[in-house]
Design a protein around this motif. Sequence first.
Motif, PDB file in Angstrom:
ATOM      1  N   ALA A   1       0.826  -1.213   0.000  1.00  0.00           N
ATOM      2  CA  ALA A   1       0.000   0.000   0.000  1.00  0.00           C
ATOM      3  C   ALA A   1       0.859   1.261   0.000  1.00  0.00           C
ATOM      4  N   ALA A   2       2.090   1.159   0.442  1.00  0.00           N
ATOM      5  CA  ALA A   2       3.007   2.296   0.396  1.00  0.00           C
ATOM      6  C   ALA A   2       3.804   2.328  -0.900  1.00  0.00           C
ATOM      7  N   THR A   3       4.131   1.151  -1.426  1.00  0.00           N
ATOM      8  CA  THR A   3       5.032   1.051  -2.571  1.00  0.00           C
ATOM      9  C   THR A   3       4.386   1.467  -3.886  1.00  0.00           C
ATOM     10  N   ILE A   4       3.186   1.015  -4.138  1.00  0.00           N
ATOM     11  CA  ILE A   4       2.536   1.277  -5.428  1.00  0.00           C
ATOM     12  C   ILE A   4       2.249   2.778  -5.626  1.00  0.00           C
ATOM     13  N   PRO A   5       1.660   3.487  -4.658  1.00  0.00           N
ATOM     14  CA  PRO A   5       1.469   4.921  -4.861  1.00  0.00           C
ATOM     15  C   PRO A   5       2.797   5.689  -5.020  1.00  0.00           C
ATOM     16  N   GLN A   6       3.845   5.229  -4.346  1.00  0.00           N
ATOM     17  CA  GLN A   6       5.150   5.877  -4.488  1.00  0.00           C
ATOM     18  C   GLN A   6       5.700   5.690  -5.899  1.00  0.00           C
ATOM     19  N   LEU A   7       5.478   4.527  -6.488  1.00  0.00           N
ATOM     20  CA  LEU A   7       5.900   4.286  -7.867  1.00  0.00           C
ATOM     21  C   LEU A   7       5.166   5.221  -8.826  1.00  0.00           C
ATOM     22  N   VAL A   8       3.861   5.348  -8.649  1.00  0.00           N
ATOM     23  CA  VAL A   8       3.077   6.246  -9.498  1.00  0.00           C
ATOM     24  C   VAL A   8       3.568   7.685  -9.331  1.00  0.00           C
ATOM     25  N   PHE A   9       3.876   8.077  -8.090  1.00  0.00           N
ATOM     26  CA  PHE A   9       4.411   9.422  -7.834  1.00  0.00           C
ATOM     27  C   PHE A   9       5.701   9.650  -8.614  1.00  0.00           C
ATOM     28  N   GLY A  10       6.615   8.723  -8.532  1.00  0.00           N
ATOM     29  CA  GLY A  10       7.901   8.882  -9.204  1.00  0.00           C
ATOM     30  C   GLY A  10       7.772   8.933 -10.714  1.00  0.00           C
TER      31      GLY A  10
END
Length: 110
Positions: free
Chosen positions: A44-53
């Motif tokens: 839940a933390a990793t996927i939104p961070q990938l989209v952000f980057g």
Amino acid sequence: MLYNVRLVWKIFGIQAACSLVIGLLALVLVSWEAGLSALIGGTAATIPQLVFGLWTFRVQGARNARRITQNLFVAEALKLLMTAVVFIAIWTLLPWLDAAGLFAGFVMTV
């Protein structure tokens, strides 16, 4: 742009590995519910961070400074919205989750 995208994927890999390690530790030390909860929290933390980057580094260069700034703000809003939606989905679809494991996985991955 290629360097930035590589960096985004490298950070994603590090966060995914961290999430996996935390999930395995919780699985071995606590229970399977805590382990799976920690893994889900890390995801839940990793996927939104990938989209952000990926959204932030769509463009580069000094001429695109204004667009990069706009992308940064849109990416942050998108990341927060995705995180909220993911947590709502998690709590709705998986009521058996261990809350401590879920938040531990999320916080440790971030």
